[in-house]
Design a protein around this motif. Structure first.
Motif, mmCIF file in Angstrom:
data_model
loop_
_atom_site.group_PDB
_atom_site.id
_atom_site.type_symbol
_atom_site.label_atom_id
_atom_site.label_comp_id
_atom_site.label_asym_id
_atom_site.label_seq_id
_atom_site.Cartn_x
_atom_site.Cartn_y
_atom_site.Cartn_z
ATOM 1 N N TYR A 112 0.834 -1.197 0.000
ATOM 2 C CA TYR A 112 0.000 0.000 0.000
ATOM 3 C C TYR A 112 0.871 1.250 0.000
ATOM 4 O O TYR A 112 1.945 1.274 0.591
ATOM 5 N N THR A 113 0.397 2.278 -0.675
ATOM 6 C CA THR A 113 1.051 3.585 -0.645
ATOM 7 C C THR A 113 0.021 4.628 -0.217
ATOM 8 O O THR A 113 -1.193 4.414 -0.324
ATOM 9 N N GLN A 114 0.514 5.756 0.248
ATOM 10 C CA GLN A 114 -0.398 6.816 0.658
ATOM 11 C C GLN A 114 -1.210 7.334 -0.518
ATOM 12 O O GLN A 114 -2.381 7.708 -0.367
ATOM 13 N N ASN A 115 -0.626 7.329 -1.700
ATOM 14 C CA ASN A 115 -1.336 7.801 -2.883
ATOM 15 C C ASN A 115 -2.533 6.909 -3.203
ATOM 16 O O ASN A 115 -3.627 7.389 -3.508
ATOM 17 N N VAL A 116 -2.336 5.586 -3.105
ATOM 18 C CA VAL A 116 -3.429 4.650 -3.378
ATOM 19 C C VAL A 116 -4.506 4.754 -2.308
ATOM 20 O O VAL A 116 -5.708 4.795 -2.617
ATOM 21 N N VAL A 117 -4.098 4.803 -1.050
ATOM 22 C CA VAL A 117 -5.070 4.859 0.035
ATOM 23 C C VAL A 117 -5.883 6.155 -0.016
ATOM 24 O O VAL A 117 -7.069 6.172 0.324
ATOM 25 N N LEU A 118 -5.267 7.242 -0.466
ATOM 26 C CA LEU A 118 -5.991 8.504 -0.604
ATOM 27 C C LEU A 118 -7.189 8.377 -1.537
ATOM 28 O O LEU A 118 -8.183 9.100 -1.391
ATOM 29 N N ASP A 119 -7.102 7.469 -2.492
ATOM 30 C CA ASP A 119 -8.206 7.280 -3.430
ATOM 31 C C ASP A 119 -9.373 6.523 -2.811
ATOM 32 O O ASP A 119 -10.402 6.339 -3.462
ATOM 33 N N HIS A 120 -9.219 6.065 -1.570
ATOM 34 C CA HIS A 120 -10.276 5.289 -0.912
ATOM 35 C C HIS A 120 -10.752 5.955 0.372
ATOM 36 O O HIS A 120 -11.250 5.285 1.272
ATOM 37 N N LEU A 121 -10.591 7.261 0.436
ATOM 38 C CA LEU A 121 -11.012 7.997 1.624
ATOM 39 C C LEU A 121 -12.530 7.968 1.797
ATOM 40 O O LEU A 121 -13.271 7.880 0.812
ATOM 41 N N PRO A 122 -13.003 8.055 3.050
ATOM 42 C CA PRO A 122 -14.451 8.090 3.287
ATOM 43 C C PRO A 122 -15.082 9.423 2.923
ATOM 44 O O PRO A 122 -16.285 9.603 3.087
ATOM 45 N N LYS A 123 -14.271 10.385 2.475
ATOM 46 C CA LYS A 123 -14.809 11.649 1.990
ATOM 47 C C LYS A 123 -13.994 12.051 0.765
ATOM 48 O O LYS A 123 -12.883 11.532 0.561
ATOM 49 N N PRO A 124 -14.530 12.911 -0.101
ATOM 50 C CA PRO A 124 -13.797 13.287 -1.317
ATOM 51 C C PRO A 124 -12.377 13.721 -1.019
ATOM 52 O O PRO A 124 -12.117 14.412 -0.025
ATOM 53 N N ARG A 125 -11.469 13.321 -1.891
ATOM 54 C CA ARG A 125 -10.046 13.593 -1.671
ATOM 55 C C ARG A 125 -9.766 15.085 -1.478
ATOM 56 O O ARG A 125 -8.952 15.462 -0.628
ATOM 57 N N GLN A 126 -10.456 15.931 -2.228
ATOM 58 C CA GLN A 126 -10.196 17.366 -2.114
ATOM 59 C C GLN A 126 -10.602 17.915 -0.743
ATOM 60 O O GLN A 126 -10.031 18.891 -0.261
ATOM 61 N N GLU A 127 -11.581 17.273 -0.110
ATOM 62 C CA GLU A 127 -12.048 17.766 1.187
ATOM 63 C C GLU A 127 -11.025 17.536 2.291
ATOM 64 O O GLU A 127 -11.004 18.262 3.288
ATOM 65 N N ILE A 128 -10.176 16.522 2.136
ATOM 66 C CA ILE A 128 -9.146 16.303 3.141
ATOM 67 C C ILE A 128 -8.133 17.451 3.126
ATOM 68 O O ILE A 128 -7.458 17.721 4.104
ATOM 69 N N PHE A 129 -8.059 18.149 1.983
ATOM 70 C CA PHE A 129 -7.145 19.281 1.861
ATOM 71 C C PHE A 129 -7.860 20.616 2.060
ATOM 72 O O PHE A 129 -7.296 21.670 1.794
ATOM 73 N N GLY A 130 -9.104 20.560 2.518
ATOM 74 C CA GLY A 130 -9.774 21.785 2.929
ATOM 75 C C GLY A 130 -10.936 22.258 2.080
ATOM 76 O O GLY A 130 -11.548 23.275 2.404
ATOM 77 N N LYS A 131 -11.283 21.564 0.988
ATOM 78 C CA LYS A 131 -12.432 22.004 0.198
ATOM 79 C C LYS A 131 -13.703 21.855 1.029
ATOM 80 O O LYS A 131 -13.982 20.767 1.552
ATOM 81 N N PRO A 132 -14.502 22.917 1.178
ATOM 82 C CA PRO A 132 -15.738 22.810 1.956
ATOM 83 C C PRO A 132 -16.681 21.778 1.350
ATOM 84 O O PRO A 132 -16.777 21.640 0.129
ATOM 85 N N SER A 133 -17.373 21.040 2.197
ATOM 86 C CA SER A 133 -18.309 20.025 1.715
ATOM 87 C C SER A 133 -19.585 20.655 1.162
ATOM 88 O O SER A 133 -20.321 20.024 0.408
ATOM 89 N N THR A 134 -19.837 21.913 1.538
ATOM 90 C CA THR A 134 -20.983 22.651 1.013
ATOM 91 C C THR A 134 -20.513 24.044 0.613
ATOM 92 O O THR A 134 -19.535 24.566 1.162
ATOM 93 N N ASP A 135 -21.197 24.652 -0.321
ATOM 94 C CA ASP A 135 -20.828 25.991 -0.766
ATOM 95 C C ASP A 135 -20.852 26.965 0.409
ATOM 96 O O ASP A 135 -21.862 27.085 1.125
ATOM 97 N N GLY A 136 -19.742 27.663 0.601
ATOM 98 C CA GLY A 136 -19.657 28.630 1.680
ATOM 99 C C GLY A 136 -19.457 28.024 3.052
ATOM 100 O O GLY A 136 -19.411 28.751 4.050
ATOM 101 N N GLY A 137 -19.337 26.694 3.113
ATOM 102 C CA GLY A 137 -19.167 26.026 4.396
ATOM 103 C C GLY A 137 -17.725 26.075 4.885
ATOM 104 O O GLY A 137 -16.834 26.539 4.173
ATOM 105 N N PRO A 138 -17.496 25.582 6.100
ATOM 106 C CA PRO A 138 -16.138 25.612 6.662
ATOM 107 C C PRO A 138 -15.248 24.539 6.039
ATOM 108 O O PRO A 138 -15.742 23.551 5.479
ATOM 109 N N SER A 139 -13.954 24.746 6.155
ATOM 110 C CA SER A 139 -12.983 23.759 5.693
ATOM 111 C C SER A 139 -12.616 22.822 6.845
ATOM 112 O O SER A 139 -12.368 23.282 7.960
#
Length: 261
Positions: A112-139
């Motif tokens: 396993y590598t961190q890159n592969v495991v990142l593709d199986h996160l329980p939330k969208p990959r971009q959200e782990i880096f701070g993308k709000p889950s809703t428009d205007g929501g918190p990071s």
């Protein structure tokens, strides 16, 4: 003094006022006393199982991912490697054309590598880096304890979370004993979800696996995956529990640890 330093210092002062005493700071495992603790410890098999698979987090966010990768490889690399998704991103297609093309041979390791495991996160990959889950929501950066558990379960591991919501009465004893028992059990590991300021360290919430317990000093060895800044340290059991008994500001839930097998 930075905002983070002021926050850590304020937390430190508050904790000392509440307890009435200073606490035992984490001890570098490479110091003479750290080496002595490891030598005397009778509960350290996890260290020797995890160490060959240890890797630091590839960025300042993926401590939970790195911790999961270490445990996944400790349990599976070299055992059922054929079922591990290959990380073909480490060698570009242009580079692969020059490699030998032998039947049944692959240039990629079954691990396993961190890159592969990142593709199986329980939330969208971009959200782990701070993308709000809703428009205007918190990071919300990184993973919370429930998300770490979901990630481990996605890979069909037995992951039991322990939310340290209280240190009163038997709760403290049970939480501590659960970690000790897990470290002593074969092919069973502990990933701790600490709050760094509670240990006198700069930062916030963090994941790292535990590798050993020393009864004489009553301390746990934390194999910090943020190894560019921090080293592996022995943490006094009371102080470790205090760092687990903190609320994750993103989820509103208590931190704790997860027992994985």
């Amino acid at each position: 003094m930075s905002w983070m330093t002021r926050t850590t210092t304020a937390f430190t002062a508050s904790l000392m006022l509440l307890t009435g005493t200073a606490w035992a700071m984490p001890l570098d495992w490479a110091t003479p006393e750290g080496v002595n603790r490891l030598s005397e410890s009778t509960n350290k098999q996890d260290l020797f199982t995890l160490a060959p698979q240890f890797e630091g987090q590839v960025n300042k966010v993926d401590c939970g991912v790195a911790s999961a990768v270490i445990v996944l490889n400790a349990l599976r690399a070299g055992k059922d490697g054929a079922n591990i998704p290959l990380d073909t991103s480490v060698i570009t297609p242009e580079e692969q054309q020059y490699l030998p093309h032998k039947e049944g041979w692959s240039p990629f390791w079954n691990r396993y590598t961190q890159n592969v495991v990142l593709d199986h996160l329980p939330k969208p990959r971009q959200e782990i880096f701070g993308k709000p889950s809703t428009d205007g929501g918190p990071s919300h950066y990184g993973l919370g304890l429930a998300e770490e558990v979901a990630l481990l379960k996605h890979f069909q591991l037995d992951a039991q979370p322990y939310y340290v919501s209280s240190l009163m009465g038997e709760a403290r004893t049970k939480a501590k004993q659960a970690m000790i028992d897990a470290l002593a059990a074969p092919d069973t590991f502990v990933i701790a979800n600490i709050y760094r300021p509670a240990l006198g360290q700069k930062g916030g919430g963090h994941f790292s696996p535990l590798g050993a317990y020393d009864a004489r000093s009553d301390s746990f060895l934390m194999m910090d995956v943020s190894n560019t800044t921090f080293t592996w340290v022995w943490v006094d059991s009371d102080e470790l529990l205090k760092s687990l008994n903190t609320v994750d500001g993103d989820s509103g839930m208590y931190r704790g640890f997860v027992v994985v097998k």
